[in-house]
Scaffold this motif. Structure first.
Motif, PDB file in Angstrom:
ATOM      1  N   ILE A 294       2.472   0.111   4.490  1.00  0.00           N
ATOM      2  CA  ILE A 294       3.501   0.856   3.774  1.00  0.00           C
ATOM      3  C   ILE A 294       4.313  -0.171   3.006  1.00  0.00           C
ATOM      4  CG2 ILE A 294       5.537   2.325   3.929  1.00  0.00           C
ATOM      5  CD1 ILE A 294       4.435   3.364   6.615  1.00  0.00           C
ATOM      6  N   GLU A 295       4.293  -0.053   1.666  1.00  0.00           N
ATOM      7  CA  GLU A 295       5.120  -0.954   0.872  1.00  0.00           C
ATOM      8  C   GLU A 295       6.100  -0.127   0.066  1.00  0.00           C
ATOM      9  OE1 GLU A 295       2.754  -3.502  -1.703  1.00  0.00           O
ATOM     10  OE2 GLU A 295       2.717  -1.986  -3.246  1.00  0.00           O
ATOM     11  N   ILE A 296       7.378  -0.442   0.268  1.00  0.00           N
ATOM     12  CA  ILE A 296       8.460   0.225  -0.436  1.00  0.00           C
ATOM     13  C   ILE A 296       9.149  -0.862  -1.247  1.00  0.00           C
ATOM     14  CG2 ILE A 296      10.577   1.546  -0.209  1.00  0.00           C
ATOM     15  CD1 ILE A 296       9.524   2.515   2.529  1.00  0.00           C
ATOM     16  N   ILE A 297       9.003  -0.776  -2.565  1.00  0.00           N
ATOM     17  CA  ILE A 297       9.495  -1.838  -3.438  1.00  0.00           C
ATOM     18  C   ILE A 297      10.362  -1.231  -4.527  1.00  0.00           C
ATOM     19  CG2 ILE A 297       8.837  -3.658  -5.059  1.00  0.00           C
ATOM     20  CD1 ILE A 297       6.254  -3.982  -3.420  1.00  0.00           C
ATOM     21  N   GLY A 298      11.546  -1.759  -4.692  1.00  0.00           N
ATOM     22  CA  GLY A 298      12.499  -1.255  -5.671  1.00  0.00           C
ATOM     23  C   GLY A 298      13.764  -0.865  -4.944  1.00  0.00           C
TER      24      GLY A 298
ATOM     25  N   PHE B 105       0.226   3.130   1.505  1.00  0.00           N
ATOM     26  CA  PHE B 105       1.274   3.900   0.851  1.00  0.00           C
ATOM     27  C   PHE B 105       2.105   2.942   0.012  1.00  0.00           C
ATOM     28  CE2 PHE B 105       1.761   7.119   4.616  1.00  0.00           C
ATOM     29  CZ  PHE B 105       0.459   7.542   4.427  1.00  0.00           C
ATOM     30  N   SER B 106       2.257   3.244  -1.277  1.00  0.00           N
ATOM     31  CA  SER B 106       3.059   2.424  -2.185  1.00  0.00           C
ATOM     32  C   SER B 106       4.127   3.309  -2.813  1.00  0.00           C
ATOM     33  CB  SER B 106       2.165   1.811  -3.263  1.00  0.00           C
ATOM     34  OG  SER B 106       2.943   1.114  -4.203  1.00  0.00           O
TER      35      SER B 106
ATOM     36  N   ASN C 234      -8.504   5.192   5.054  1.00  0.00           N
ATOM     37  CA  ASN C 234      -8.559   4.692   3.678  1.00  0.00           C
ATOM     38  C   ASN C 234      -7.939   5.656   2.655  1.00  0.00           C
ATOM     39  OD1 ASN C 234      -9.239   2.552   1.960  1.00  0.00           O
ATOM     40  ND2 ASN C 234     -11.055   3.640   1.261  1.00  0.00           N
ATOM     41  N   ILE C 235      -6.801   6.244   3.017  1.00  0.00           N
ATOM     42  CA  ILE C 235      -6.063   7.122   2.107  1.00  0.00           C
ATOM     43  C   ILE C 235      -5.108   6.253   1.299  1.00  0.00           C
ATOM     44  CG2 ILE C 235      -4.507   9.107   1.931  1.00  0.00           C
ATOM     45  CD1 ILE C 235      -7.183   9.729   3.389  1.00  0.00           C
ATOM     46  N   LYS C 236      -5.061   6.468  -0.005  1.00  0.00           N
ATOM     47  CA  LYS C 236      -4.118   5.757  -0.868  1.00  0.00           C
ATOM     48  C   LYS C 236      -3.144   6.768  -1.455  1.00  0.00           C
ATOM     49  CE  LYS C 236      -7.067   1.884  -2.118  1.00  0.00           C
ATOM     50  NZ  LYS C 236      -8.027   2.138  -1.080  1.00  0.00           N
ATOM     51  N   ILE C 237      -1.852   6.482  -1.280  1.00  0.00           N
ATOM     52  CA  ILE C 237      -0.796   7.340  -1.816  1.00  0.00           C
ATOM     53  C   ILE C 237       0.141   6.441  -2.612  1.00  0.00           C
ATOM     54  CG2 ILE C 237       1.135   8.851  -1.253  1.00  0.00           C
ATOM     55  CD1 ILE C 237      -0.402   9.712   1.239  1.00  0.00           C
ATOM     56  N   MET C 238       0.280   6.744  -3.921  1.00  0.00           N
ATOM     57  CA  MET C 238       1.049   5.865  -4.797  1.00  0.00           C
ATOM     58  C   MET C 238       1.976   6.676  -5.699  1.00  0.00           C
ATOM     59  SD  MET C 238      -2.072   3.276  -5.724  1.00  0.00           S
ATOM     60  CE  MET C 238      -3.158   4.636  -6.139  1.00  0.00           C
ATOM     61  N   THR C 239       3.287   6.373  -5.631  1.00  0.00           N
ATOM     62  CA  THR C 239       4.261   7.083  -6.456  1.00  0.00           C
ATOM     63  C   THR C 239       4.405   6.490  -7.848  1.00  0.00           C
ATOM     64  OG1 THR C 239       6.133   5.778  -5.648  1.00  0.00           O
ATOM     65  CG2 THR C 239       5.588   7.815  -4.432  1.00  0.00           C
TER      66      THR C 239
END
Length: 182
Positions: A56-60, A79-80, A98-103
């Motif tokens: 899980i990467e939360i950046i900003g 998760f990004s 291997n699920i990718k979730i990107m905002t």
């Protein structure tokens, strides 16, 4: 931060001073990489949820992730969450491997000096099932009780109680019900 010493040993967790992580005591987090970089970011993991070998990467600034109760999130999920967006996952969800979730798209794109690819929130309803190797892109909502088939790419909203498959994912069944036990 409200997580136990044991969880710190098994996981790599980096949190900036103004950000918070709240993990319910009954949640199980094993071999995860969690990064909160920026100001006023939040990660909430609710009761009886299991995260395994994921990132899980939360950046900003002002980003948030809320993972509901009784969820299972499998190996190698990523998760990004960036640019002030939110990821909300309802209760009783199953996310396979291997699920990718990107905002966001990761890099800004401009046309005539104006940004054309702003980041957007993602909302996953309660009691959804997402199969292996699925990607969920910015701005999507997956409604309660829905199923996303293996290797799909979700680029648009999925109505509640639907099955969607493909790249891009398209709804192939409506008014469905799924159970995690036979």
């Amino acid at each position: 931060m409200s997580f136990t010493f044991i969880q710190r040993l098994r996981n790599k967790i980096k949190v900036d001073k103004t950000s918070t992580i709240s993990i319910a005591k009954s949640a199980k987090i094993v071999a995860c990489h969690i990064l909160l970089r920026g100001k006023n970011n939040h990660l909430i993991v609710d009761k009886n949820t299991r995260l395994r070998n994921m990132t899980i990467e939360i950046i900003g600034d002002n980003c948030s992730v809320k993972i509901g109760k009784n969820c299972m999130i499998g190996d190698a999920c990523y998760f990004s969450i960036k640019e002030g967006t939110r990821l909300i996952i309802g209760d009783d969800c199953g996310l396979s491997r291997n699920i990718k979730i990107m905002t966001s798209d990761g890099h800004p794109i401009f046309k005539d000096g104006k940004r054309i690819n702003k980041a957007k929130d993602i909302v996953l309803g309660s009691h959804i099932w997402i199969a292996d190797n699925v990607t969920v892109l910015k701005g999507c909502t997956i409604g309660d009780g829905s199923v996303v088939g293996i290797n799909s790419t979700v680029t648009k909203n999925v109505l509640a109680y639907s099955v969607c498959v493909g790249n891009p994912a398209k709804v192939v069944q409506n008014n469905i019900e799924w159970k995690d036990k036979f």
